[in-house]
Design an enzyme around this catalytic site. Structure first.
Site, short mmCIF file in Angstrom:
data_model
loop_
_atom_site.label_atom_id
_atom_site.label_comp_id
_atom_site.label_asym_id
_atom_site.label_seq_id
_atom_site.Cartn_x
_atom_site.Cartn_y
_atom_site.Cartn_z
CG HIS A 180 9.71 -34.25 -9.85
ND1 HIS A 180 8.19 -34.59 -10.08
CD2 HIS A 180 9.52 -32.87 -10.37
CE1 HIS A 180 7.69 -33.72 -10.79
NE2 HIS A 180 8.33 -32.57 -10.84
NE ARG A 206 10.23 -34.19 -3.55
CZ ARG A 206 9.33 -35.39 -3.91
NH1 ARG A 206 8.40 -35.86 -2.97
NH2 ARG A 206 9.47 -35.80 -5.34
CD GLN A 220 12.17 -38.30 -7.58
OE1 GLN A 220 12.17 -37.97 -8.53
NE2 GLN A 220 11.44 -38.04 -6.51
CB VAL A 263 0.93 -40.29 -15.07
CG1 VAL A 263 2.28 -40.37 -15.32
CG2 VAL A 263 0.83 -40.22 -13.50
C1 FA5 Z 1 7.40 -38.14 -7.64
O1 FA5 Z 1 8.32 -37.26 -7.49
C2 FA5 Z 1 6.99 -38.43 -9.23
N1 FA5 Z 1 7.96 -37.45 -10.09
C3 FA5 Z 1 7.17 -39.62 -9.58
C4 FA5 Z 1 6.58 -40.07 -10.98
C5 FA5 Z 1 7.33 -40.17 -12.02
C6 FA5 Z 1 5.33 -40.34 -11.03
C7 FA5 Z 1 6.76 -40.52 -13.14
C8 FA5 Z 1 4.84 -40.56 -12.09
C9 FA5 Z 1 5.52 -40.71 -13.10
P1 FA5 Z 1 7.00 -38.95 -5.26
O2 FA5 Z 1 6.74 -37.51 -4.71
O3 FA5 Z 1 6.16 -39.92 -4.68
O4 FA5 Z 1 6.93 -38.81 -6.89
O5 FA5 Z 1 8.55 -39.57 -5.16
C10 FA5 Z 1 9.05 -40.70 -5.86
C11 FA5 Z 1 10.00 -41.53 -5.15
O6 FA5 Z 1 10.85 -40.50 -4.55
C12 FA5 Z 1 9.20 -42.08 -3.57
O7 FA5 Z 1 8.64 -43.11 -3.72
C13 FA5 Z 1 10.55 -42.22 -2.93
O8 FA5 Z 1 11.20 -43.42 -3.04
C14 FA5 Z 1 11.60 -40.85 -3.31
N2 FA5 Z 1 11.36 -39.68 -2.37
C15 FA5 Z 1 10.46 -38.84 -2.62
N3 FA5 Z 1 10.70 -37.80 -1.54
C16 FA5 Z 1 11.86 -38.35 -0.63
C17 FA5 Z 1 12.57 -37.71 0.29
N4 FA5 Z 1 12.18 -36.63 0.74
N5 FA5 Z 1 13.57 -38.53 0.76
C18 FA5 Z 1 14.08 -39.75 0.21
N6 FA5 Z 1 13.20 -40.06 -0.97
C19 FA5 Z 1 12.36 -39.69 -1.29
#
Ligand code: FA5
Length: 350
Positions: A180, A206, A220, A263
């Site tokens: 991330h 990932r 992201q 958070v």
């Molecule tokens: C996170 O990665 C956290 N770092 C987000 C965060 C930041 C939370 C700061 C709090 C404070 P998550 O795994 O849910 O969270 O991913 C965030 C976003 O990245 C998802 O909502 C989605 O839009 C995108 N994302 C995650 N995994 C994938 C994937 N494999 N392919 C495409 N988009 C993805």
């Protein structure tokens, strides 16, 4: 002897003249036979060398061979020159029509993901956020440890990871492709004092089972704001303003509790489904809502680790996937289309 030398010089001059005057391959071949063939004067002279007095042979022999070589070289050059002139037939069929309009060059365009990333960054830049990028290969420390996810913490399982082999990378600490953009929260806070207001667009990786909404390489955009007296209301206000700018004023927004170790409290944010206007459809899995990001108030442990006093400073952070945002904005139902290299898809984003 002098007479023989003169004859060779004259022969050379005449031969070169004859070669130059050849107008086609047939004439050139005739000239070659006349000048270098069995019955040619030059061939005869070379044969007669043995009859010369021994002391004259080397000089005359050398000159005669030089003349022969020069003649051969000129024939080859003339042949190449004649071959490069198009024949009358070719000229008749292969005309260039200079009056035809020119061909329009194919213009490239920005990839839809680049377009949406720029659009999102512009909206936050207008709200006073600086745009910063960071490394895609990251230390375990920044990706997990400093974000309140110690080794063996079950939260690590939320992110399937590509590890770098420490031996081949010649490093002594665990290294990985970042899962991330949140590690940049730590890097920035380590380097600066509050107030901090940044967004970080960039690629993440990932070990995913790829499907219609998951890629193993994706983008992201991280957001981070830290100052005195930053509250959850600031987080909500900022994200409301962002969504309204991107999706229009009558978009409904929903926050729900979610868990991210870095958070507290943590939330996810959804918008009402653009397709069914909240009634429920296949795209929103009949819920009426589409999730676009994770967010929350920066955890006091994270602030402490970077040397910020959590009693004085507070902040909010969020992380969103621009591909998912583009899918919502343009009604795209499969994330794999972005990198499928299908021009019919890409041309829809001028
Ligand atoms: C996170 O990665 C956290 N770092 C987000 C965060 C930041 C939370 C700061 C709090 C404070 P998550 O795994 O849910 O969270 O991913 C965030 C976003 O990245 C998802 O909502 C989605 O839009 C995108 N994302 C995650 N995994 C994938 C994937 N494999 N392919 C495409 N988009 C993805």
């Amino acid at each position: 002897m002098e007479a023989l030398r003169q004859e060779l010089e004259d022969l050379k001059a005449a031969a070169l003249n004859q070669i130059e005057r050849c107008a086609d391959a047939t004439q050139l071949e005739q000239a070659r036979v006349q000048l270098l063939g069995r019955k040619a004067r030059l061939t005869g002279l070379l044969r007669q060398l043995v009859t010369l007095p021994p002391q004259d042979r080397p000089a005359i022999g050398l000159l005669a061979n030089q003349v022969k070589q020069t003649v051969e070289e000129h024939i080859a050059a003339r042949r190449a020159a004649l071959e490069s002139i198009p024949s009358d037939e070719v000229l008749a069929t292969d005309r260039i029509d200079v009056t035809l309009p020119g061909r329009r060059p194919t213009m490239g365009r920005l990839h839809p993901l680049t377009q949406i990333i720029r659009e999102i960054c512009e909206i936050f830049a207008e709200m006073g956020f600086a745009v910063i990028e960071g490394p895609e290969v990251e230390w375990d420390y920044y990706n997990f440890e400093a974000l309140n996810i110690p080794e063996d913490h079950p939260a690590r399982e939320m992110w399937d990871t590509f590890w770098i082999d420490p031996a081949s990378a010649k490093v002594d600490r665990p290294m990985l492709l970042r899962t991330h953009t949140s590690p940049m929260q730590i890097r920035i806070m380590e380097q600066t004092k509050p107030p901090v207001r940044i967004i970080v667009p960039g690629k993440c990786y990932r070990y995913e089972a790829v499907d219609a909404s998951h890629e193993s390489q994706f983008h992201q955009i991280e957001g981070l704001a830290v100052d005195e007296a930053v509250t959850f209301a600031d987080l909500k206000g900022t994200l409301y303003a962002f969504v309204r700018r991107l999706f229009g004023n009558d978009r409904k927004i929903r926050f729900r509790c979610d868990y991210f170790p870095f958070v507290e409290p943590g939330v996810d944010m959804s918008i009402d489904c653009f397709r069914c206007k909240g009634a429920g459809c296949r795209l929103c899995k009949a819920s009426g809502w589409l999730e676009i990001l994770g967010a929350g108030m920066v955890h006091p442990n994270v602030l402490t680790r970077v040397g910020y006093d959590p009693a004085r400073y507070s902040g909010f952070a969020f992380g969103l996937g621009p591909a998912r945002v583009a899918m919502l904005k343009y009604g795209i139902d499969d994330i794999r289309l972005f990198h499928g290299n299908d021009l019919r898809f890409l041309r829809q984003f001028p």
